[in-house]
Design an enzyme around this catalytic site. Structure first.
Site, PDB file in Angstrom:
ATOM      1  N   GLY A  59       3.401   5.611   9.199  1.00 34.05           N
ATOM      2  CA  GLY A  59       4.769   5.786   8.726  1.00 34.05           C
ATOM      3  C   GLY A  59       5.652   4.599   9.023  1.00 34.05           C
ATOM      4  O   GLY A  59       6.730   4.457   8.452  1.00 34.05           O
ATOM      5  N   ASP A 109      -0.200  -7.520   0.862  1.00 37.75           N
ATOM      6  CA  ASP A 109       0.323  -6.187   1.167  1.00 37.75           C
ATOM      7  C   ASP A 109       1.847  -6.214   1.117  1.00 37.75           C
ATOM      8  O   ASP A 109       2.523  -6.052   2.128  1.00 37.75           O
ATOM      9  CB  ASP A 109      -0.161  -5.702   2.534  1.00 37.75           C
ATOM     10  CG  ASP A 109       0.041  -4.192   2.704  1.00 37.75           C
ATOM     11  OD1 ASP A 109       0.466  -3.541   1.733  1.00 37.75           O
ATOM     12  OD2 ASP A 109      -0.231  -3.683   3.804  1.00 37.75           O
ATOM     13  N   HIS A 121       0.808  -1.217   0.000  1.00 38.65           N
ATOM     14  CA  HIS A 121       0.000   0.000   0.000  1.00 38.65           C
ATOM     15  C   HIS A 121       0.843   1.268   0.000  1.00 38.65           C
ATOM     16  O   HIS A 121       0.313   2.368  -0.102  1.00 38.65           O
ATOM     17  CB  HIS A 121      -0.964   0.001   1.197  1.00 38.65           C
ATOM     18  CG  HIS A 121      -0.327   0.193   2.532  1.00 38.65           C
ATOM     19  ND1 HIS A 121      -0.109  -0.840   3.414  1.00 38.65           N
ATOM     20  CD2 HIS A 121       0.132   1.302   3.150  1.00 38.65           C
ATOM     21  CE1 HIS A 121       0.446  -0.370   4.520  1.00 38.65           C
ATOM     22  NE2 HIS A 121       0.608   0.931   4.383  1.00 38.65           N
ATOM     23  N   SER A 159       2.048  -4.007   8.025  1.00 40.58           N
ATOM     24  CA  SER A 159       0.904  -3.699   7.169  1.00 40.58           C
ATOM     25  C   SER A 159      -0.009  -2.664   7.817  1.00 40.58           C
ATOM     26  O   SER A 159      -0.184  -1.570   7.299  1.00 40.58           O
ATOM     27  CB  SER A 159       0.127  -4.981   6.862  1.00 40.58           C
ATOM     28  OG  SER A 159      -1.051  -4.703   6.139  1.00 40.58           O
ATOM     29  N   SER A 216       4.573   1.718   8.282  1.00 38.00           N
ATOM     30  CA  SER A 216       4.186   0.791   7.221  1.00 38.00           C
ATOM     31  C   SER A 216       5.387   0.355   6.401  1.00 38.00           C
ATOM     32  O   SER A 216       6.238   1.169   6.031  1.00 38.00           O
ATOM     33  CB  SER A 216       3.180   1.456   6.278  1.00 38.00           C
ATOM     34  OG  SER A 216       1.907   1.496   6.848  1.00 38.00           O
TER      35      SER A 216
END
Length: 481
Positions: A314, A233, A205, A333, A316
Site C-alpha cells: 500500500g 515502474d 504497477h 516500487s 507503492s
C-alpha cells in the site's frame, strides 16, 4: 523479495457527507429611531469596509427587526436598508444612505433557515441560496427554475421573499494532492509520489492507462494517463478539477516537507519515504545504490534506487524525498522488508527515479509542482544511468564514454544529447564489428538536442557526437542493457 502489488486490507469509507446549515438570527425587539449624540460626526473609518462594519453594527442594534441589511455601494457609499421609512433620518445621521425595503434582515434570515432545513429535498440543479440584502430577497440559484420553484414551495416559505436566478455553475468540493497520501484504483490502494501540473505521479504497477482513481476520501479523482511496468515502474494520473496539486509531502504529523526540485542525491545521502500504509511518520535512511535491477515475480525493473528504508503493501507509488533540501528522488516500487516491527539495517526498498517520468511529462509542458512555482523538472538528459559532459568544435566529433563500453546483455540502448542553442549537433550509436565501427542508430535533426534508442545484442558500443554546425559544450546521458 516482494513487491507491493496487492489488494490492501484497508476499510473503504462508504462516502463523505457534508451538512451545511446557516443559523437563524434571533428576532430583536423594536426600538425607537436612534438619535446621534449632540455634535457627533458621522462614522467614517478610513476603509470603506471598516466603515460599513461600524455602521452596520450600530444600526442593527438600534433598528432591531426594522434593520434590512447594509452594504457598500459604488463610490464607497454605505447603504443601510430598513422597513421603517421614519428611520431614514437616523440612518443619514449615522453617515449612511437609507433604502426602504419590504423585508427585514431577520425575516430573510428566517426564510433561508427554512430552506436549509429542507435542503435534502432540493434537486441537484438547485445549487445555492443566500440572503441578498441589495435585492431584499433570498436568491436561489439553479439551472432549472421549475425545480427551484418546487423546492421553495416544499419548504413552506413566502415565495415573495425569494428570487430565483438561472445559473450554470456547478459547485463542488476541492481537495489537495499531497505526496505520500493514499489513493484507490479499482483494484488496489496505492500512494501519491509527487504532484505535477494536472495531476500526480505514482508507480506503474498500481494501474493501467485509463483506469479510474479515487482519493483517500473515496471522491472521484482522475485516471491513469500513462503507465509503464515492468521494465520501469512509473505512472501519472490526470486528475479532475476537484483536485489541486501541491508542492508537499506529508510527514503524517500535521506538517509537510516542501518539494523544491528534483536534483538527484548521491549514494550515501539520506532520503525519506512517505506512504499511505506506514502513515505514522516519515521513514528515512541512506541511499545504498542506483541503477539497480530488481527481478520481481511480475517481471524485472531496471534503473531503480535502493535504500535502507522499510515499507509495506500500500506504500507503492509513494514519495522518496531527500532528507534535507526538498529534492524529489523516487517513486516507491517494491520492498524486501517491513515496517511492522520498526526499521532496521536489513530493510531494503526500491524506488523508480522520478526524472524519467518527469522528462516524459515535460514534452507536454507539464512539470513537477514545487514550492514557489519555480522550475521543477530535471535537465533534459538527467535521470540516465551514465552522464558525460564534454565539448566539440565545428566539423569534429567526440566519442563517449571515454573509449567505449561493453555489454553482455541484450536490450535497449537509449541516449540523450543536450547541446547549446544555435548549433546543430548529431548523435550516433556505433557498434564494433570485427575491427570496424558501424552506425547502428542515429539522430540527425537540425537541432542541438538529439535522442536515440536501439534494441541490440551483446557487444561493444560507443556514442559519437558530431558538430555538424557550430561549437560548444554538450551533455550526453545514456542507458545500456
Amino acid at each position: 523479495m516482494s513487491r507491493k502489488h496487492r489488494v490492501l486490507g484497508i476499510a473503504v469509507a462508504a462516502g463523505l457527507v457534508a451538512a451545511l446549515a446557516t443559523p437563524a438570527h434571533a428576532q430583536e425587539p423594536a426600538s425607537p429611531a436612534p438619535r446621534p449624540p449632540a455634535g457627533a460626526a458621522p462614522l467614517a473609518p478610513a476603509h470603506s469596509g471598516d466603515r460599513a462594519a461600524h455602521v452596520q453594527k450600530r444600526l442593527r442594534l438600534a433598528l432591531g427587526k426594522r434593520f434590512g441589511g447594509a452594504w457598500v455601494a459604488p463610490g464607497s457609499k454605505v447603504v443601510v436598508a430598513t422597513t421603517d421609512a421614519s428611520a431614514a433620518k437616523a440612518i443619514e445621521a449615522a453617515g449612511a444612505q437609507p433604502k426602504i425595503v419590504k423585508f427585514g434582515a431577520a425575516a430573510l434570515d428566517s426564510v433561508q433557515t427554512k430552506l436549509n432545513r429542507h435542503a435534502a429535498s432540493a434537486a441537484k440543479s438547485v445549487t445555492s441560496w443566500y440572503v441578498d440584502n441589495q435585492s431584499n430577497r433570498v436568491v436561489v440559484a439553479t439551472s432549472s427554475p421549475a425545480a427551484a420553484q418546487r423546492f421553495v414551495a416544499a419548504s413552506g416559505v413566502d415565495a415573495g421573499a425569494v428570487r430565483i436566478v438561472r445559473s450554470t455553475a456547478r459547485p463542488h468540493l476541492v481537495y489537495d494532492i499531497v505526496g505520500g497520501e493514499r489513493y484507490w484504483t479499482t483494484q488496489y490502494g496505492c500512494s501519491v509520489a509527487f504532484a505535477v501540473t494536472g495531476g500526480f505521479i505514482s508507480a506503474g504497477h498500481c494501474g493501467g492507462v485509463g483506469e479510474a482513481t479515487k482519493g483517500s476520501n473515496q471522491v472521484a479523482q482522475g485516471t491513469f494517463g500513462g503507465s509503464s511496468f515492468p521494465g520501469d515502474d512509473y505512472s501519472w494520473i490526470d486528475t479532475n478539477s476537484q483536485w489541486t496539486p501541491t508542492p508537499k509531502v506529508t510527514k503524517w504529523n500535521g506538517s509537510y516537507e516542501s518539494v523544491l526540485g528534483a536534483t538527484e542525491s548521491p549514494v550515501g545521502a539520506r532520503a525519506c519515504r512517505s506512504g499511505g500504509t506506514t502513515n505514522s511518520r516519515l521513514w528515512c535512511g541512506p541511499i545504498q545504490a542506483r541503477n539497480v535491477t530488481v527481478n520481481y515475480q511480475e517481471g524485472s525493473v531496471s534503473g531503480l534506487i535502493q535504500a535502507n528504508i522499510c515499507a509495506d503493501p500500500g506504500d507503492s507509488g509513494g514519495a522518496l524525498i531527500s532528507e534535507t533540501g526538498g529534492q524529489a528522488q523516487g517513486i516507491t516500487s517494491g520492498t524486501s522488508g517491513s515496517c511492522n516491527n520498526g526499521q532496521d539495517s536489513q530493510d531494503t526498498t526500491y524506488f523508480q527515479p522520478v526524472n524519467e517520468v518527469l522528462q516524459i511529462l515535460a514534452r507536454d509542458g507539464r512539470q513537477l509542482v514545487t514550492e514557489g512555482g519555480g522550475p521543477g523538472n530535471p535537465g533534459p538528459c538527467d535521470g540516465y544511468q551514465t552522464k558525460a559532459e564534454a565539448s566539440v568544435t565545428a566539423g569534429a566529433s567526440n566519442y563517449q564514454p571515454s573509449g567505449d563500453y561493453t555489454t553482455t546483455a541484450s536490450g535497449a540502448h537509449t541516449a540523450c544529447l543536450d547541446g547549446p542553442d544555435g548549433v546543430d549537433f548529431d548523435l550516433y550509436l556505433q557498434k564494433l564489428n570485427g575491427g570496424t565501427w558501424t552506425n547502428v542508430a542515429a539522430s540527425t535533426s537540425p537541432d542541438p538536442d538529439e535522442r536515440v534508442s536501439y534494441d541490440g545484442g551483446p557487444g561493444t558500443y560507443r556514442y559519437r557526437v558530431h558538430a555538424y554546425n557550430g561549437s560548444g559544450d554538450f551533455t550526453l546521458g545514456f542507458n545500456k542493457p
